[in-house]
Design an enzyme around this catalytic site. Structure first.
Site, PDB file in Angstrom:
ATOM      1  N   THR A  27       3.994   9.689   4.332  1.00 17.53           N
ATOM      2  CA  THR A  27       3.032   9.693   5.433  1.00 17.53           C
ATOM      3  C   THR A  27       2.831   8.275   5.963  1.00 17.53           C
ATOM      4  OG1 THR A  27       1.090   9.410   3.993  1.00 17.53           O
ATOM      5  CG2 THR A  27       1.846  11.665   4.411  1.00 17.53           C
ATOM      6  N   GLY A  28       2.398   8.202   7.208  1.00 17.15           N
ATOM      7  CA  GLY A  28       2.161   6.902   7.825  1.00 17.15           C
ATOM      8  C   GLY A  28       3.424   6.078   8.011  1.00 17.15           C
ATOM      9  N   ALA A  29       4.537   6.751   8.207  1.00 22.97           N
ATOM     10  CA  ALA A  29       5.813   6.045   8.400  1.00 22.97           C
ATOM     11  C   ALA A  29       6.115   5.969   9.887  1.00 22.97           C
ATOM     12  CB  ALA A  29       6.927   6.770   7.655  1.00 22.97           C
ATOM     13  N   ILE A  35       4.849  -0.457   5.696  1.00 18.12           N
ATOM     14  CA  ILE A  35       5.276  -0.121   4.339  1.00 18.12           C
ATOM     15  C   ILE A  35       5.879   1.281   4.299  1.00 18.12           C
ATOM     16  CG2 ILE A  35       4.464   0.299   1.987  1.00 18.12           C
ATOM     17  CD1 ILE A  35       2.374  -1.909   2.420  1.00 18.12           C
ATOM     18  N   GLY A  36       5.312   2.223   5.038  1.00 16.54           N
ATOM     19  CA  GLY A  36       5.839   3.581   5.029  1.00 16.54           C
ATOM     20  C   GLY A  36       7.297   3.643   5.438  1.00 16.54           C
ATOM     21  N   TYR A 192     -13.273   0.929   4.121  1.00 13.73           N
ATOM     22  CA  TYR A 192     -11.887   1.028   3.650  1.00 13.73           C
ATOM     23  C   TYR A 192     -11.811   0.801   2.147  1.00 13.73           C
ATOM     24  CZ  TYR A 192      -6.892  -0.191   3.315  1.00 13.73           C
ATOM     25  OH  TYR A 192      -5.566  -0.261   2.960  1.00 13.73           O
TER      26      TYR A 192
END
Length: 281
Positions: A27-29, A35-36, A192
């Site tokens: 996820t989040g790529a 980083i993803g 966060y």
């Protein structure tokens, strides 16, 4: 219980494609500087088929902007180690309560009906502040994306794996934390830090829960990583606090995460692993 023998010599020789035949959701790529994307490239290079999740509206609203999903996919495709592996991508707003389960189903179906590896890399950027400035909306927004969606992803993933033959090998969950428990904390990003701390705290409980299904659960703190969000004096000041004199690069934590996804890490579960390059806080 009999003791296990030492591995045979042929079992000690490293497979150049240790994830051949495995499938992964990252996820989040959605950014080639993120980083993803780096994790997805490593998993693909190790032989896995990979489904890339993205949420372009989030990155479009940030100072760094968004990449085109097709460009991110092409970059991961270029790293594929197994000619039979596939790289696919799709959107998802994980702040929506139903989105995590839908994403697990979509990724598993796209990858041939089985999902082995879940890397929950996504997070909400911005919408945060210090103790004096945070409000309920900030806290709720980070809870929904950074924590609730991750737990719902793990829940849906576990239910998917429960439908496979007992103790099917390759079950891996990797979550991301952010060093909020290390010296100094994150006083300017309270919402966060709170939600990332929750993931670190729940790691052991999830690992115990999923052990009977042969699924390992670990959480990685990548430390300060150069994902194109810092420049100038700030960038140089942070670089000076690493013994190597440089920031972490996205591939630094990606190598650790890819290793955790292999059979070599089968005995590692319930751990929060810091990958900070000796960063001096």
């Amino acid at each position: 219980m009999p003791r296990l023998p030492h591995p045979a010599p042929e079992d000690l020789r490293r497979d150049l494609l240790p994830l051949r035949g495995r499938t992964a959701l990252v996820t989040g790529a959605s950014r080639r500087a993120g980083i993803g994307h780096a994790v997805a490239r490593r998993l693909a290079a190790y032989g896995a088929s990979v489904y890339l999740h993205h949420h372009v509206p989030h990155d479009s609203a940030m100072p760094w902007g968004a990449d085109r999903p097709e460009d991110v996919t092409a970059s991961v495709l270029a790293a594929v180690g197994d000619p039979e592996a596939r790289v696919l991508a799709g959107p998802g707003d994980l702040s929506e309560p139903s989105a995590p389960a839908e994403l697990i189903t979509t990724a598993a179906t796209a990858l041939g009906g089985r999902l082995d590896i879940l890397v929950a890399n996504h997070a909400l950027s911005g919408s945060d502040g210090d103790l004096d400035t945070i409000d309920a909306a900030m806290l709720d927004a980070h809870w929904a994306v950074d924590t609730r969606s991750v737990l719902l992803l793990v829940q849906a993933y576990a239910r998917h794996r429960a439908g496979l033959p007992p103790r099917t090998p390759g079950g891996r969950v990797v979550m991301m934390t952010s060093g909020q428990d290390i010296a100094g904390g994150m006083p300017g990003e309270i919402a966060y830090a709170l939600q990332k701390g929750a993931l670190a705290s729940i790691t052991r409980s999830l690992a115990t829960t999923l052990a009977e299904h042969a699924i390992t659960v670990n959480t990685v703190n990548p430390g300060p990583v150069d994902t194109d969000y810092a420049t100038g004096e700030t960038y140089e000041a942070v670089a000076a606090r690493f013994p190597a004199g440089r920031w972490g690069m996205p591939d630094d934590p990606a190598r650790l995460i890819a290793w955790l996804a292999t059979d070599e890490a089968d005995w590692i579960t319930g751990e929060v692993v810091n990958s900070e390059g000796g960063f001096r806080r």
